[in-house]
Design an enzyme around this catalytic site. Structure first.
Site, PDB file in Angstrom:
ATOM      1  N   PRO A   1       0.661  -0.985  -0.100  1.00 44.35           N
ATOM      2  CA  PRO A   1      -0.134  -0.151  -0.043  1.00 44.35           C
ATOM      3  C   PRO A   1       0.658   1.060   0.014  1.00 44.35           C
ATOM      4  CG  PRO A   1      -0.315  -1.193   1.958  1.00 44.35           C
ATOM      5  CD  PRO A   1       0.531  -1.944   1.154  1.00 44.35           C
ATOM      6  N   ASN A   2       0.271   2.426  -0.696  1.00 50.20           N
ATOM      7  CA  ASN A   2       0.868   3.483  -0.958  1.00 50.20           C
ATOM      8  C   ASN A   2       2.277   3.808  -1.574  1.00 50.20           C
ATOM      9  OD1 ASN A   2      -1.265   4.944   0.660  1.00 50.20           O
ATOM     10  ND2 ASN A   2      -0.246   3.851   2.290  1.00 50.20           N
TER      11      ASN A   2
ATOM     12  N   ARG B   1       5.377  10.859  -2.503  1.00 55.74           N
ATOM     13  CA  ARG B   1       5.263  10.382  -0.952  1.00 55.74           C
ATOM     14  C   ARG B   1       6.224  10.738  -0.149  1.00 55.74           C
ATOM     15  NH1 ARG B   1       4.457   4.578   1.166  1.00 55.74           N
ATOM     16  NH2 ARG B   1       3.997   5.028   3.301  1.00 55.74           N
TER      17      ARG B   1
ATOM     18  N   TYR C   1      11.512   8.368   1.286  1.00 55.73           N
ATOM     19  CA  TYR C   1      11.425   7.361   0.422  1.00 55.73           C
ATOM     20  C   TYR C   1      12.052   7.727  -0.928  1.00 55.73           C
ATOM     21  CZ  TYR C   1       7.792   5.411   3.685  1.00 55.73           C
ATOM     22  OH  TYR C   1       7.412   5.109   4.689  1.00 55.73           O
TER      23      TYR C   1
ATOM     24  N   ASN D   1       7.759  -5.751  -0.777  1.00 52.85           N
ATOM     25  CA  ASN D   1       7.610  -4.474   0.173  1.00 52.85           C
ATOM     26  C   ASN D   1       6.186  -4.507   0.610  1.00 52.85           C
ATOM     27  OD1 ASN D   1       7.728  -2.329   1.639  1.00 52.85           O
ATOM     28  ND2 ASN D   1       8.873  -1.081   0.044  1.00 52.85           N
TER      29      ASN D   1
ATOM     30  N   ALA E   1       3.195  -0.633   4.872  1.00 50.70           N
ATOM     31  CA  ALA E   1       2.659  -0.754   6.322  1.00 50.70           C
ATOM     32  C   ALA E   1       1.957  -2.218   6.883  1.00 50.70           C
ATOM     33  CB  ALA E   1       1.419   0.062   6.503  1.00 50.70           C
TER      34      ALA E   1
ATOM     35  N   GLU F   1      12.110  -9.653   1.840  1.00 49.11           N
ATOM     36  CA  GLU F   1      11.474  -8.504   2.281  1.00 49.11           C
ATOM     37  C   GLU F   1      12.433  -7.381   2.261  1.00 49.11           C
ATOM     38  OE1 GLU F   1      10.784  -8.694   6.552  1.00 49.11           O
ATOM     39  OE2 GLU F   1      10.308  -6.892   6.728  1.00 49.11           O
TER      40      GLU F   1
ATOM     41  N   HIS G   1      12.281  -2.931   2.256  1.00 48.90           N
ATOM     42  CA  HIS G   1      11.931  -1.480   2.583  1.00 48.90           C
ATOM     43  C   HIS G   1      12.890  -0.466   1.981  1.00 48.90           C
ATOM     44  CE1 HIS G   1       9.367  -3.641   5.063  1.00 48.90           C
ATOM     45  NE2 HIS G   1      10.120  -4.145   5.796  1.00 48.90           N
TER      46      HIS G   1
ATOM     47  N   SER H   1      13.031   2.530   3.254  1.00 42.58           N
ATOM     48  CA  SER H   1      13.668   3.361   4.326  1.00 42.58           C
ATOM     49  C   SER H   1      14.198   2.217   5.442  1.00 42.58           C
ATOM     50  CB  SER H   1      12.740   4.036   4.871  1.00 42.58           C
ATOM     51  OG  SER H   1      11.567   3.425   5.464  1.00 42.58           O
TER      52      SER H   1
ATOM     53  N   ARG I   1      13.324   4.537  12.505  1.00 44.88           N
ATOM     54  CA  ARG I   1      12.463   5.257  12.330  1.00 44.88           C
ATOM     55  C   ARG I   1      11.367   5.156  13.566  1.00 44.88           C
ATOM     56  NH1 ARG I   1       9.460   4.719   6.893  1.00 44.88           N
ATOM     57  NH2 ARG I   1       8.240   6.419   7.539  1.00 44.88           N
TER      58      ARG I   1
HETATM   59  C1  DQA Z   1       8.343   0.845   4.139  1.00 47.65           C
HETATM   60  C2  DQA Z   1       8.230   1.152   5.579  1.00 47.65           C
HETATM   61  C3  DQA Z   1       6.859   0.986   6.284  1.00 47.65           C
HETATM   62  O1  DQA Z   1       7.057   1.394   7.553  1.00 47.65           O
HETATM   63  C4  DQA Z   1       6.009   1.962   5.497  1.00 47.65           C
HETATM   64  O2  DQA Z   1       4.643   1.772   6.035  1.00 47.65           O
HETATM   65  C5  DQA Z   1       6.004   2.116   4.090  1.00 47.65           C
HETATM   66  C6  DQA Z   1       7.224   1.941   3.347  1.00 47.65           C
HETATM   67  C7  DQA Z   1       9.458   1.445   3.327  1.00 47.65           C
HETATM   68  O3  DQA Z   1       9.478   0.837   2.053  1.00 47.65           O
HETATM   69  O4  DQA Z   1      10.500   1.924   3.920  1.00 47.65           O
HETATM   70  O5  DQA Z   1       5.033   2.214   3.305  1.00 47.65           O
HETATM   71  O6  DQA Z   1       7.992  -0.507   3.708  1.00 47.65           O
END
Ligand code: DQA
Length: 151
Positions: free
Chosen positions: A14-15, A22, A27, A78, A81, A102, A104, A106, A111
């Protein structure tokens, strides 16, 4: 004789469709299309075929994971959230035999504390966190390594 190239599925949660606009300070400035283009470029060099999915919906990601069994040699996910609370995604990764990495963008450990726990980390092959769009490229190298060790 033609040798079939291994296929890898990249799942963006998501997102991540909003990448580029964003929170670019966290990011980065690359859009999802640009990240995917870089992944494709690297995949070509590694002799891997890549399919992409982006979804804002937990159930669609669960479906994609279930359908990956028998179709893909590796998964790069990825879960965004969902990483931090989706037992359904965790269970889907555990239910299949395809190795998942997995990723990410960030460094989730640098964080907010609610991001420090990944519910999927105990069922994935490994985790790469904090290298921006390059996290996916490093994951692709890891998948290529896993595949070549398998065959
Ligand atoms: C994320 C880190 C997550 O905590 C966050 O909710 C994201 C992106 C990252 O790629 O850094 O949406 O997965």
């Amino acid at each position: 004789m033609t040798i079939k190239k291994p296929c890898v599925l990249v799942i963006h949660g998501p997102n991540l469709n909003l990448l580029g606009k964003r929170e670019p300070n966290i990011y980065g400035k690359l859009t999802l299309d640009e990240i995917n283009a870089n992944i494709l470029d690297k995949a070509n060099k590694l002799g891997i075929i890549v399919d992409f999915i982006q979804s804002n919906h937990e159930g669609s990601i669960v479906d994609a994971l279930q359908e990956a069994e028998g179709q893909y040699k590796g998964i790069i996910i990825n879960a965004a959230a969902f990483t931090h609370y989706s037992i359904a995604i965790r269970d889907a990764i555990a239910a299949i035999t395809v190795p998942a990495i997995e990723v990410h963008l960030s460094n989730i450990y640098k964080r907010e504390s609610f991001r420090h726990h990944s519910i999927i980390s105990s069922v994935v092959y490994g985790q790469i966190s904090g290298f921006g769009g390059s996290s996916y490229l490093l994951a692709l190298e890891a998948v290529a390594d896993i595949i070549s060790n398998e065959s």
